[in-house]
Design a protein around this motif. Structure first.
Motif, mmCIF file in Angstrom:
data_model
loop_
_atom_site.group_PDB
_atom_site.id
_atom_site.type_symbol
_atom_site.label_atom_id
_atom_site.label_comp_id
_atom_site.label_asym_id
_atom_site.label_seq_id
_atom_site.Cartn_x
_atom_site.Cartn_y
_atom_site.Cartn_z
ATOM 1 N N GLY A 417 0.817 -1.203 0.000
ATOM 2 C CA GLY A 417 0.000 0.000 0.000
ATOM 3 C C GLY A 417 0.855 1.258 0.000
ATOM 4 N N ASP A 418 0.229 2.372 0.342
ATOM 5 C CA ASP A 418 0.964 3.637 0.398
ATOM 6 C C ASP A 418 0.340 4.514 1.478
ATOM 7 N N ALA A 420 -1.230 7.259 1.217
ATOM 8 C CA ALA A 420 -2.536 7.829 0.877
ATOM 9 C C ALA A 420 -3.669 6.979 1.448
ATOM 10 N N THR A 421 -3.415 5.674 1.586
ATOM 11 C CA THR A 421 -4.464 4.769 2.062
ATOM 12 C C THR A 421 -4.221 4.241 3.473
ATOM 13 N N ARG A 422 -2.985 4.411 4.005
ATOM 14 C CA ARG A 422 -2.667 3.773 5.286
ATOM 15 C C ARG A 422 -2.342 4.760 6.414
ATOM 16 N N ASP A 424 -4.329 6.518 8.245
ATOM 17 C CA ASP A 424 -5.214 6.319 9.400
ATOM 18 C C ASP A 424 -4.729 5.178 10.288
#
Length: 530
Positions: A417-418, A420-422, A424
């Motif tokens: 992933g990256d 931008a998505t992780r 949180d």
């Protein structure tokens, strides 16, 4: 016609401003160009959440050199240090350790875990401080080039070695710090993991390393070289860290320094092997025979210059200069400060811990690094919560607070992933640890700013978001920072200098690279005028 100056500084961070202020004091018509709309680089104060002022990047004052403070008369321009409390380290089981400037107080805290460790601590402190005193002297030195065979370089190296001839009996202590892991170094003195973690904690701050990584012992010393109040010399600046850079800028302006924001440098111009000025991204040109770059060595030499104008070996050294970062920062506006279960004001001797370390053991710190070593964020990160609003009433509304969380590890590149998505997920990992020691803290959060290494890179330009512009390891220190043969603030382009954290002695809000670079610039200018 392009505007002409005697000197141009690229980057309005604290080192660039320091260099510019010293040049202006010497009578040079000097221009500082800053890409962002605010001066300060990593030492800025910004209102990210309405009504709350954050020290967005750097968050504690320790390393700002007393000579810079005095020479630039920073107190006259609003610079005021508010000492942090002793460092408070909560432990599992509602226990804690206090680390203080007062040796007896630290001993008393250590004695609750190990009588042996408490008894030997004064000897260890004196031993470490012997090395710190040597390194404090080295801060203001221009590193010589011991490999050069020309007469000038030979004289400079001989002069340096003679000056430090009495350090010989301490040389092996310095070699140990430069090469050993923090764990091995501390294990020669202490037996309890919790006590070793108090000092080993510093070895991971801003560094892609764990306490068991070779060379990590030096980073301990880098973080305790401050000469100010608070455990390890740490303190807050009234009005946030931006007050430092605003004071430096104002000091310079009174001597004629010109500072311009929203000025993104696109290229460093040169002619006949000599710097001639800069061109901005909008095409504006400024001319000067002296250009000093406060930005990262990677940007200076690999982006702003045509690599064909540089020696191939130098280019390879800059390309291999390590900047990979795993540091994160979370700035929080909140209803109330963390209320640590393990804190007792009467037992600790202060009203509230404004400076805290969450990283209870060597094993905990190493596991946090292990996650990052294999490309993931730390499931249980180490965290430094600091609470400047407890002592500074200028940065938050009455009854509300600012909490800065700095920690590791959050790798620039994730294996899966990256950011931008992780992102949180990182926040959850961090707040889980905070709430574990200070139950309910996250329930009072009003707003926050989360900065991963790519965010830091995007905002202030430091490659990979590295807070020191590059790893503090033996092959990237002193006469090898940022590259062998070019650690004296000069560069292969005549008239082009480095004045930022990529140069000796490295990162931290100290002003020393800016001070040292200005000194060398003025030396060269005087020599050319003879």
């Amino acid at each position: 016609m392009p505007e002409r100056y005697d000197a141009i500084i690229i980057g309005g961070g604290h080192n660039g401003l320091t260099c510019g202020a010293y040049l202006a004091r010497a009578g040079l018509k000097t221009l500082v160009l800053e890409r962002r709309d605010v001066l300060g680089g990593a030492a800025v104060t910004e209102e990210v959440v309405p009504g709350f002022k954050f020290s967005v990047f750097s968050y504690l004052m320790s390393l700002l050199h007393p000579r810079v403070i005095a020479d630039l008369e920073l107190a006259k321009y609003g610079y005021k240090v508010l000492p942090a409390t002793d460092m408070f380290a909560p432990l599992p089981g509602d226990d804690h350790i206090v680390f203080a400037d007062d040796i007896a107080k630290t001993q008393a805290s250590f004695s609750r875990f190990s009588a042996k460790d408490a008894a030997i601590y004064p000897e260890f402190d004196a031993y470490l401080m012997d090395s710190v005193k040597v390194m404090r002297r080295l801060l203001l030195e221009t590193p010589p080039d011991p490999s050069c065979r020309d007469w000038k370089s030979f004289k400079e190296t001989a002069k340096f070695l003679w000056k430090y001839r009495k350090v010989n009996n301490k040389l092996f202590r310095l070699i140990d710090l430069m090469t050993m892991s923090a764990d091995d170094y501390l294990s020669e003195w202490f037996e309890r993991s919790e006590i070793k973690a108090v000092l080993a904690y510093y070895s991971g701050i801003g560094t892609f390393a764990g306490p068991k990584s070779p060379g990590s012992a030096y980073v301990i010393m880098h973080h305790v070289m401050g000469e100010h109040a608070g455990a390890g010399g740490w303190g807050f600046v009234r009005g946030g860290m931006g007050a430092i850079t605003q004071a430096i800028a104002q000091s310079g302006r009174e001597k004629g320094l010109v500072c311009k924001t929203d000025c993104e440098v696109a290229a460093i111009e040169s002619s006949g092997g000599r710097a001639s000025g800069v061109t901005l991204s909008d095409g504006t040109r400024y001319e000067a025979d002296i250009v000093a770059s406060n930005v990262s060595a990677k940007l200076t030499f690999l982006k702003f210059l045509d690599k064909a104008k540089l020696p191939p070996e130098f280019v390879r050294d800059i390309e291999s200069y390590r900047t990979f970062s795993t540091a994160f920062k979370i700035n929080i506006a909140c209803e109330r400060l963390p209320q640590y279960r393990a804190f007792d004001a009467a037992k600790c001797g202060f009203a509230y811990p404004t400076y805290t370390h969450i990283g209870p053991t060597i094993e905990y710190l190493e596991r946090a690094y292990d996650d990052a070593k294999y490309g993931d964020m730390s499931r249980e990160p180490f965290i430094t919560p600091v609470t400047p609003s407890f002592v500074d009433d200028t940065i938050s509304p009455p009854g509300k607070h600012v909490v800065n969380l700095f920690g590791g590890h959050a790798p620039y590149h994730l294996r899966e992933g990256d950011w931008a998505t992780r992102k949180d997920e990182l926040v959850r990992n961090v707040l889980k640890q905070i709430d574990g020691y200070a139950p309910g803290f996250s329930d009072g959060i009003i707003g926050m700013q989360v900065l991963t290494p790519p965010d830091i890179e995007a905002k202030i330009g430091s490659p990979h978001g590295h807070i020191f512009h590059g790893e503090l390891q033996i092959d990237q220190l002193f006469w090898a920072r940022p590259a062998p043969h070019w650690a004296d603030y000069r560069t292969p382009i005549s008239g082009l200098y480095q004045c930022g954290s990529s140069a000796h002695p490295g990162g931290g809000v100290g002003g020393v690279p800016g001070y040292n670079a200005a000194r060398e610039i003025l030396k060269d200018r005087k020599r050319r005028r003879r």
